[in-house]
Design a protein around this motif. Structure first.
Motif, PDB file in Angstrom:
ATOM      1  N   GLN A 133      -2.126 102.466 -12.065  1.00  0.00           N
ATOM      2  CA  GLN A 133      -2.511 101.161 -12.556  1.00  0.00           C
ATOM      3  C   GLN A 133      -1.661 100.066 -11.911  1.00  0.00           C
ATOM      4  O   GLN A 133      -2.068  98.905 -11.867  1.00  0.00           O
ATOM      5  N   ARG A 134      -0.476 100.432 -11.402  1.00  0.00           N
ATOM      6  CA  ARG A 134       0.425  99.434 -10.847  1.00  0.00           C
ATOM      7  C   ARG A 134       0.494  99.508  -9.325  1.00  0.00           C
ATOM      8  O   ARG A 134       1.089  98.652  -8.701  1.00  0.00           O
ATOM      9  N   THR A 139       9.767  93.381  -8.710  1.00  0.00           N
ATOM     10  CA  THR A 139      10.513  94.306  -7.857  1.00  0.00           C
ATOM     11  C   THR A 139       9.581  95.351  -7.268  1.00  0.00           C
ATOM     12  O   THR A 139       8.838  96.017  -7.995  1.00  0.00           O
ATOM     13  N   ALA A 140       9.604  95.471  -5.945  1.00  0.00           N
ATOM     14  CA  ALA A 140       8.817  96.499  -5.258  1.00  0.00           C
ATOM     15  C   ALA A 140       9.597  97.810  -5.300  1.00  0.00           C
ATOM     16  O   ALA A 140      10.773  97.852  -4.916  1.00  0.00           O
ATOM     17  N   VAL A 141       8.951  98.863  -5.774  1.00  0.00           N
ATOM     18  CA  VAL A 141       9.606 100.164  -5.926  1.00  0.00           C
ATOM     19  C   VAL A 141       8.752 101.241  -5.264  1.00  0.00           C
ATOM     20  O   VAL A 141       7.536 101.070  -5.095  1.00  0.00           O
ATOM     21  N   ILE A 142       9.393 102.329  -4.900  1.00  0.00           N
ATOM     22  CA  ILE A 142       8.668 103.502  -4.416  1.00  0.00           C
ATOM     23  C   ILE A 142       8.204 104.297  -5.624  1.00  0.00           C
ATOM     24  O   ILE A 142       9.013 104.678  -6.478  1.00  0.00           O
ATOM     25  N   VAL A 143       6.911 104.520  -5.736  1.00  0.00           N
ATOM     26  CA  VAL A 143       6.359 105.228  -6.885  1.00  0.00           C
ATOM     27  C   VAL A 143       6.943 106.649  -6.951  1.00  0.00           C
ATOM     28  O   VAL A 143       6.921 107.388  -5.963  1.00  0.00           O
ATOM     29  N   SER A 197       2.699  92.446   3.963  1.00  0.00           N
ATOM     30  CA  SER A 197       1.533  92.990   3.268  1.00  0.00           C
ATOM     31  C   SER A 197       0.880  91.982   2.331  1.00  0.00           C
ATOM     32  O   SER A 197      -0.285  92.123   1.969  1.00  0.00           O
ATOM     33  N   GLY A 198       1.667  90.974   1.927  1.00  0.00           N
ATOM     34  CA  GLY A 198       1.118  89.946   1.059  1.00  0.00           C
ATOM     35  C   GLY A 198       1.267  90.211  -0.432  1.00  0.00           C
ATOM     36  O   GLY A 198       0.898  89.362  -1.248  1.00  0.00           O
ATOM     37  N   ILE A 199       1.787  91.380  -0.824  1.00  0.00           N
ATOM     38  CA  ILE A 199       1.959  91.613  -2.260  1.00  0.00           C
ATOM     39  C   ILE A 199       3.095  90.734  -2.780  1.00  0.00           C
ATOM     40  O   ILE A 199       4.030  90.390  -2.054  1.00  0.00           O
ATOM     41  N   LYS A 200       3.011  90.373  -4.026  1.00  0.00           N
ATOM     42  CA  LYS A 200       3.985  89.463  -4.616  1.00  0.00           C
ATOM     43  C   LYS A 200       5.163  90.253  -5.180  1.00  0.00           C
ATOM     44  O   LYS A 200       5.066  90.860  -6.243  1.00  0.00           O
ATOM     45  N   ALA A 201       6.257  90.236  -4.442  1.00  0.00           N
ATOM     46  CA  ALA A 201       7.471  90.916  -4.876  1.00  0.00           C
ATOM     47  C   ALA A 201       8.667  90.100  -4.416  1.00  0.00           C
ATOM     48  O   ALA A 201       8.668  89.530  -3.325  1.00  0.00           O
ATOM     49  N   LYS A 228       6.928  96.073 -10.129  1.00  0.00           N
ATOM     50  CA  LYS A 228       7.285  96.082 -11.550  1.00  0.00           C
ATOM     51  C   LYS A 228       7.910  94.749 -11.917  1.00  0.00           C
ATOM     52  O   LYS A 228       8.525  94.075 -11.089  1.00  0.00           O
ATOM     53  N   GLY A 229       7.789  94.409 -13.207  1.00  0.00           N
ATOM     54  CA  GLY A 229       8.422  93.194 -13.692  1.00  0.00           C
ATOM     55  C   GLY A 229       7.455  92.026 -13.761  1.00  0.00           C
ATOM     56  O   GLY A 229       6.424  92.012 -13.076  1.00  0.00           O
TER      57      GLY A 229
END
Length: 311
Positions: A10-11, A30-34, A57-61, A24-25
């Protein structure tokens, strides 16, 4: 070590160089390794380049975080880091571990056998899953908080226990052929890691969990692992807990390793500078954390007693 996040799908935002990256957050992203702790792949060779790919990549972190794994504990990158920790038993031989235990803990292991607890390796089949469901639904609260697996059905439990099938080991403790405790270990490189260890509370006086730990040490020696791990030893500034005491009494030690934080935005740089990456448990004073958690545990205990009487 953190348990696998079964909500990760989901994340999950993107995949970079074969790593699934999630964010997360809310305020500080915060970008984390799943499921980072459970990967047996070597750590990435170029973390700075990897962070750049996250930005592109454009993700918001705001921050990217990653850690070294024990026994590789000496910091080898120039990024800002905090000391993270794990509860671990150094595997140098079964007798070495046995001699490090107190007399009471040795008695607990022997007591389990004398009182009829049988411990053995098992495979994950439907019969085992049914027994695990019973253990999950034994009590709604564990360790002073609501137990997240309470109420899960057969299919959900089976799916969650089926993770890492090629690297997993199941050890069961039975009494009169009834499953009374279960351990799932996952092999991660040189480590044998507890993913889950649970028991039915009414059998705790027979010490099945102590027997499972003993068997796990035996297996770790047999498979030539360097450490047997069981989550974190200390969480933030929470200095003492019954959970940490249990780990220490059973031979686990606190071993630290570096967790790095690479800022990706201006907000991320400020957060790293002012150590906001520590989270609430790492920022609040230890005595306050302990007091708050004690209150929560007492409230949850009353709720559990109320539920039991209502049932």
């Amino acid at each position: 070590m953190k348990k696998p996040d079964h909500r990760a799908d989901q994340r999950r935002a993107i995949q970079i160089d074969g790593w699934d990256i999630a964010v997360k957050g809310k305020w500080l992203k915060t970008a984390v390794i799943v499921d980072e702790d459970w990967h047996d792949r070597p750590i990435m060779a170029d973390p700075a380049g990897f962070a750049e790919k996250i930005v592109r990549s454009g993700i918001k972190a705001d921050i990217f975080t990653f850690a070294q794994k024990i026994p590789d504990c000496k910091p080898r990158y120039g990024f800002t880091f905090e000391w993270d920790n794990v509860a671990a038993i150094p595997i140098t031989g079964y007798q070495d571990w046995w001699q490090r235990l107190t007399t009471d803990r040795r008695k607990d292991v022997k007591r389990a056998e004398k009182q009829g607890i049988v411990v053995k390796r098992v495979g994950l089949d439907d019969e085992l899953v049914k027994g695990i469901v019973e253990i999950n639904n034994d009590v709604p609260f564990r360790q002073g908080k609501r137990f997240k697996h309470f109420g899960k059905d057969f299919e959900t439990t089976k799916r969650e226990y089926a993770t890492f099938p090629d690297r997993s080991e199941f050890v069961a403790a039975t009494f009169n052929d009834e499953l009374v405790a279960i351990l799932k270990m996952v092999y991660v490189g040189e480590l044998a890691c507890f993913l889950e260890i649970l028991s039915k509370t009414k059998y705790n006086d027979k010490r099945p969990v102590n027997a499972l730990v003993s068997k796990a040490v035996e297996i770790a020696v047999e498979t030539k692992k360097t450490y047997l791990t069981y989550g974190r030893f200390q969480y933030g500034n929470k200095k003492r807990s019954s959970f940490a005491d249990f780990k220490q009494r059973n031979g686990f030690e606190r071993i630290v390793f570096p967790r790095y934080y690479i800022p990706l935005t201006v907000k991320g740089r400020a957060a790293v500078r002012f150590r906001l990456t520590r989270g609430l448990l790492g920022l609040l004073p230890g005595p306050l954390v302990t007091a708050v958690l004690d209150v929560r545990a007492r409230v949850n205990k009353k709720l559990a007693e109320k539920n039991a009487s209502a049932g």
